[in-house]
Scaffold this motif. Structure first.
Motif, PDB file in Angstrom:
ATOM      1  N   LYS A  42      34.701  73.255  -6.785  1.00  0.00           N
ATOM      2  CA  LYS A  42      34.815  71.879  -7.273  1.00  0.00           C
ATOM      3  C   LYS A  42      34.230  71.795  -8.673  1.00  0.00           C
ATOM      4  N   VAL A  43      34.827  70.949  -9.505  1.00  0.00           N
ATOM      5  CA  VAL A  43      34.332  70.732 -10.860  1.00  0.00           C
ATOM      6  C   VAL A  43      33.067  69.870 -10.786  1.00  0.00           C
ATOM      7  N   GLU A  44      32.018  70.302 -11.456  1.00  0.00           N
ATOM      8  CA  GLU A  44      30.738  69.588 -11.445  1.00  0.00           C
ATOM      9  C   GLU A  44      30.560  68.671 -12.651  1.00  0.00           C
ATOM     10  N   THR A  45      31.136  69.027 -13.792  1.00  0.00           N
ATOM     11  CA  THR A  45      31.046  68.186 -14.986  1.00  0.00           C
ATOM     12  C   THR A  45      32.447  68.044 -15.553  1.00  0.00           C
ATOM     13  N   GLY A  46      32.694  66.987 -16.271  1.00  0.00           N
ATOM     14  CA  GLY A  46      34.053  66.735 -16.763  1.00  0.00           C
ATOM     15  C   GLY A  46      34.817  65.946 -15.718  1.00  0.00           C
ATOM     16  N   ASP A  47      36.007  66.414 -15.370  1.00  0.00           N
ATOM     17  CA  ASP A  47      36.820  65.720 -14.368  1.00  0.00           C
ATOM     18  C   ASP A  47      36.314  66.077 -12.977  1.00  0.00           C
ATOM     19  N   VAL A  48      35.339  65.308 -12.498  1.00  0.00           N
ATOM     20  CA  VAL A  48      34.698  65.594 -11.207  1.00  0.00           C
ATOM     21  C   VAL A  48      35.597  65.294 -10.009  1.00  0.00           C
ATOM     22  N   ASN A  49      36.779  64.808 -10.269  1.00  0.00           N
ATOM     23  CA  ASN A  49      37.750  64.584  -9.198  1.00  0.00           C
ATOM     24  C   ASN A  49      38.706  65.769  -9.068  1.00  0.00           C
ATOM     25  N   SER A  50      38.339  66.913  -9.626  1.00  0.00           N
ATOM     26  CA  SER A  50      39.231  68.068  -9.598  1.00  0.00           C
ATOM     27  C   SER A  50      38.543  69.301  -9.040  1.00  0.00           C
ATOM     28  N   TYR A  51      39.365  70.275  -8.715  1.00  0.00           N
ATOM     29  CA  TYR A  51      38.867  71.566  -8.237  1.00  0.00           C
ATOM     30  C   TYR A  51      39.787  72.659  -8.751  1.00  0.00           C
ATOM     31  N   VAL A  52      39.273  73.883  -8.741  1.00  0.00           N
ATOM     32  CA  VAL A  52      39.968  75.029  -9.309  1.00  0.00           C
ATOM     33  C   VAL A  52      39.948  76.164  -8.296  1.00  0.00           C
ATOM     34  N   HIS A  53      41.042  76.904  -8.235  1.00  0.00           N
ATOM     35  CA  HIS A  53      40.993  78.179  -7.520  1.00  0.00           C
ATOM     36  C   HIS A  53      41.761  79.223  -8.304  1.00  0.00           C
ATOM     37  N   ILE A  54      41.309  80.482  -8.163  1.00  0.00           N
ATOM     38  CA  ILE A  54      41.902  81.603  -8.871  1.00  0.00           C
ATOM     39  C   ILE A  54      42.238  82.686  -7.856  1.00  0.00           C
ATOM     40  N   TRP A  55      43.527  83.022  -7.791  1.00  0.00           N
ATOM     41  CA  TRP A  55      44.021  84.065  -6.891  1.00  0.00           C
ATOM     42  C   TRP A  55      44.383  85.288  -7.721  1.00  0.00           C
ATOM     43  N   VAL A  56      44.167  86.459  -7.165  1.00  0.00           N
ATOM     44  CA  VAL A  56      44.405  87.709  -7.882  1.00  0.00           C
ATOM     45  C   VAL A  56      45.555  88.461  -7.209  1.00  0.00           C
ATOM     46  N   TYR A  57      46.473  88.948  -8.033  1.00  0.00           N
ATOM     47  CA  TYR A  57      47.634  89.705  -7.542  1.00  0.00           C
ATOM     48  C   TYR A  57      47.788  90.986  -8.339  1.00  0.00           C
ATOM     49  N   LYS A  58      48.380  91.991  -7.722  1.00  0.00           N
ATOM     50  CA  LYS A  58      48.632  93.259  -8.419  1.00  0.00           C
ATOM     51  C   LYS A  58      49.581  93.055  -9.594  1.00  0.00           C
ATOM     52  N   ASP A  59      50.614  92.238  -9.362  1.00  0.00           N
ATOM     53  CA  ASP A  59      51.625  91.984 -10.387  1.00  0.00           C
ATOM     54  C   ASP A  59      52.472  90.794  -9.943  1.00  0.00           C
ATOM     55  N   ALA A  60      53.488  90.466 -10.714  1.00  0.00           N
ATOM     56  CA  ALA A  60      54.331  89.307 -10.402  1.00  0.00           C
ATOM     57  C   ALA A  60      55.054  89.477  -9.066  1.00  0.00           C
ATOM     58  N   ALA A  61      55.470  90.691  -8.746  1.00  0.00           N
ATOM     59  CA  ALA A  61      56.165  90.931  -7.473  1.00  0.00           C
ATOM     60  C   ALA A  61      55.219  90.715  -6.290  1.00  0.00           C
ATOM     61  N   ASP A  62      53.984  91.162  -6.412  1.00  0.00           N
ATOM     62  CA  ASP A  62      52.980  90.951  -5.363  1.00  0.00           C
ATOM     63  C   ASP A  62      52.744  89.455  -5.167  1.00  0.00           C
ATOM     64  N   ARG A  63      52.629  88.718  -6.275  1.00  0.00           N
ATOM     65  CA  ARG A  63      52.435  87.270  -6.195  1.00  0.00           C
ATOM     66  C   ARG A  63      53.621  86.613  -5.502  1.00  0.00           C
ATOM     67  N   ALA A  64      54.828  86.983  -5.909  1.00  0.00           N
ATOM     68  CA  ALA A  64      56.025  86.377  -5.325  1.00  0.00           C
ATOM     69  C   ALA A  64      56.102  86.645  -3.822  1.00  0.00           C
ATOM     70  N   ALA A  65      55.814  87.862  -3.401  1.00  0.00           N
ATOM     71  CA  ALA A  65      55.869  88.202  -1.975  1.00  0.00           C
ATOM     72  C   ALA A  65      54.829  87.431  -1.176  1.00  0.00           C
ATOM     73  N   LYS A  66      53.609  87.357  -1.687  1.00  0.00           N
ATOM     74  CA  LYS A  66      52.545  86.652  -0.970  1.00  0.00           C
ATOM     75  C   LYS A  66      52.795  85.145  -0.937  1.00  0.00           C
ATOM     76  N   ARG A  67      53.285  84.583  -2.038  1.00  0.00           N
ATOM     77  CA  ARG A  67      53.570  83.147  -2.064  1.00  0.00           C
ATOM     78  C   ARG A  67      54.735  82.825  -1.121  1.00  0.00           C
ATOM     79  N   ALA A  68      55.724  83.715  -1.012  1.00  0.00           N
ATOM     80  CA  ALA A  68      56.840  83.501  -0.086  1.00  0.00           C
ATOM     81  C   ALA A  68      56.349  83.549   1.358  1.00  0.00           C
ATOM     82  N   ALA A  69      55.457  84.487   1.660  1.00  0.00           N
ATOM     83  CA  ALA A  69      54.897  84.575   3.013  1.00  0.00           C
ATOM     84  C   ALA A  69      54.109  83.304   3.339  1.00  0.00           C
ATOM     85  N   LEU A  70      53.346  82.808   2.370  1.00  0.00           N
ATOM     86  CA  LEU A  70      52.592  81.570   2.572  1.00  0.00           C
ATOM     87  C   LEU A  70      53.536  80.396   2.822  1.00  0.00           C
ATOM     88  N   ALA A  71      54.568  80.271   2.017  1.00  0.00           N
ATOM     89  CA  ALA A  71      55.516  79.160   2.166  1.00  0.00           C
ATOM     90  C   ALA A  71      56.202  79.180   3.526  1.00  0.00           C
TER      91      ALA A  71
END
Length: 118
Positions: A42-71
Protein backbone atom coordinates in the motif's frame (compact mmCIF):
# COMPACT_ATOMS: atom_id res chain seq x y z
CA UNK A 1 13.73 -10.96 -17.03
CA UNK A 2 10.82 -8.51 -17.04
CA UNK A 3 8.89 -6.82 -14.26
CA UNK A 4 5.16 -6.10 -14.44
CA UNK A 5 4.65 -3.00 -12.27
CA UNK A 6 0.96 -2.39 -11.51
CA UNK A 7 -0.55 0.56 -9.67
CA UNK A 8 -4.23 0.52 -8.70
CA UNK A 9 -6.22 3.36 -7.13
CA UNK A 10 -9.29 2.85 -4.96
CA UNK A 11 -12.15 5.19 -4.16
CA UNK A 12 -11.25 7.19 -1.02
CA UNK A 13 -12.03 5.26 2.12
CA UNK A 14 -12.23 1.84 0.41
CA UNK A 15 -8.63 0.64 0.12
CA UNK A 16 -8.75 -1.44 3.31
CA UNK A 17 -12.02 -3.05 2.18
CA UNK A 18 -10.50 -3.79 -1.21
CA UNK A 19 -7.34 -5.28 0.30
CA UNK A 20 -9.44 -7.52 2.56
CA UNK A 21 -11.54 -8.68 -0.42
CA UNK A 22 -8.35 -9.47 -2.36
CA UNK A 23 -6.74 -11.24 0.60
CA UNK A 24 -9.78 -13.47 1.09
CA UNK A 25 -10.71 -14.14 -2.55
CA UNK A 26 -7.89 -13.21 -4.96
CA UNK A 27 -4.46 -13.66 -3.38
CA UNK A 28 -4.30 -17.46 -3.43
CA UNK A 29 -5.36 -17.75 -7.07
CA UNK A 30 -3.02 -15.00 -8.21
CA UNK A 31 0.00 -16.34 -6.32
CA UNK A 32 -0.78 -19.90 -7.45
CA UNK A 33 -0.70 -18.82 -11.11
CA UNK A 34 1.90 -16.03 -11.13
CA UNK A 35 4.21 -17.02 -8.27
CA UNK A 36 5.11 -14.65 -5.46
CA UNK A 37 5.33 -10.98 -6.37
CA UNK A 38 8.56 -9.09 -5.80
CA UNK A 39 6.43 -6.48 -4.00
CA UNK A 40 2.81 -6.04 -2.99
CA UNK A 41 2.25 -2.91 -0.92
CA UNK A 42 0.00 0.00 0.00
CA UNK A 43 1.14 3.55 -0.71
CA UNK A 44 2.00 5.38 2.53
CA UNK A 45 2.60 8.90 1.17
CA UNK A 46 1.19 10.58 -1.91
CA UNK A 47 -1.90 8.84 -3.25
CA UNK A 48 -2.76 6.88 -0.09
CA UNK A 49 -5.77 5.38 -1.84
CA UNK A 50 -3.49 3.28 -4.06
CA UNK A 51 -1.37 0.17 -3.94
CA UNK A 52 1.38 -1.33 -6.08
CA UNK A 53 2.47 -4.82 -6.97
CA UNK A 54 5.40 -6.04 -9.04
CA UNK A 55 5.43 -9.47 -10.69
CA UNK A 56 8.56 -11.00 -12.19
CA UNK A 57 8.63 -13.09 -15.38
CA UNK A 58 11.39 -14.77 -17.37
CA UNK A 59 10.22 -13.04 -20.54
CA UNK A 60 7.10 -11.91 -22.41
CA UNK A 61 6.12 -15.50 -23.26
CA UNK A 62 6.34 -16.53 -19.59
CA UNK A 63 4.17 -13.54 -18.65
CA UNK A 64 1.61 -14.35 -21.34
CA UNK A 65 1.36 -18.01 -20.29
CA UNK A 66 1.00 -17.21 -16.59
CA UNK A 67 -1.53 -14.42 -17.19
CA UNK A 68 -3.57 -16.78 -19.43
CA UNK A 69 -3.55 -19.45 -16.72
CA UNK A 70 -4.70 -16.84 -14.18
CA UNK A 71 -7.50 -15.61 -16.45
CA UNK A 72 -8.74 -19.20 -16.86
CA UNK A 73 -8.71 -19.92 -13.11
CA UNK A 74 -12.31 -20.14 -11.79
CA UNK A 75 -11.26 -18.83 -8.36
CA UNK A 76 -9.71 -15.75 -10.01
CA UNK A 77 -12.79 -15.23 -12.16
CA UNK A 78 -14.96 -15.34 -9.02
CA UNK A 79 -12.70 -12.76 -7.35
CA UNK A 80 -12.92 -10.43 -10.37
CA UNK A 81 -16.71 -10.62 -10.21
CA UNK A 82 -16.72 -9.78 -6.48
CA UNK A 83 -14.26 -6.93 -7.06
CA UNK A 84 -16.37 -5.47 -9.87
CA UNK A 85 -19.53 -5.70 -7.74
CA UNK A 86 -17.77 -3.95 -4.82
CA UNK A 87 -16.68 -1.09 -7.10
CA UNK A 88 -13.67 -0.08 -5.00
CA UNK A 89 -11.19 0.28 -7.90
CA UNK A 90 -11.14 3.46 -9.98
CA UNK A 91 -7.94 3.14 -12.04
CA UNK A 92 -5.12 0.85 -13.05
CA UNK A 93 -1.74 1.62 -14.63
CA UNK A 94 0.57 -1.19 -15.81
CA UNK A 95 4.20 -0.79 -16.86
CA UNK A 96 6.53 -3.49 -18.15
CA UNK A 97 10.09 -2.88 -16.95
CA UNK A 98 13.49 -4.44 -17.57
CA UNK A 99 16.17 -4.35 -14.92
CA UNK A 100 19.22 -2.13 -14.97
CA UNK A 101 22.46 -4.00 -15.73
CA UNK A 102 23.65 -3.67 -12.11
CA UNK A 103 20.38 -4.81 -10.45
CA UNK A 104 20.45 -8.05 -8.48
CA UNK A 105 17.28 -9.83 -7.37
CA UNK A 106 16.87 -9.89 -3.59
CA UNK A 107 18.43 -12.90 -1.92
CA UNK A 108 15.92 -15.69 -1.49
CA UNK A 109 13.55 -14.54 -4.25
CA UNK A 110 12.69 -17.46 -6.51
CA UNK A 111 11.07 -17.05 -9.91
CA UNK A 112 8.21 -19.56 -10.36
CA UNK A 113 8.45 -21.98 -13.29
CA UNK A 114 5.62 -22.19 -15.80
CA UNK A 115 1.91 -21.38 -15.48
CA UNK A 116 0.44 -22.24 -12.13
CA UNK A 117 3.83 -23.05 -10.60
CA UNK A 118 3.58 -20.35 -7.92
Amino acid sequence: MIFDHRTYACRPGTINKHMKLYEEHGWKAQARNLGQPLLYGKVETGDVNSYVHIWVYKDAADRAAKRAALAADPEWQAYLKLSAEAGYLVSQVNSILTSAPFFQMPEGYALADGPGAG
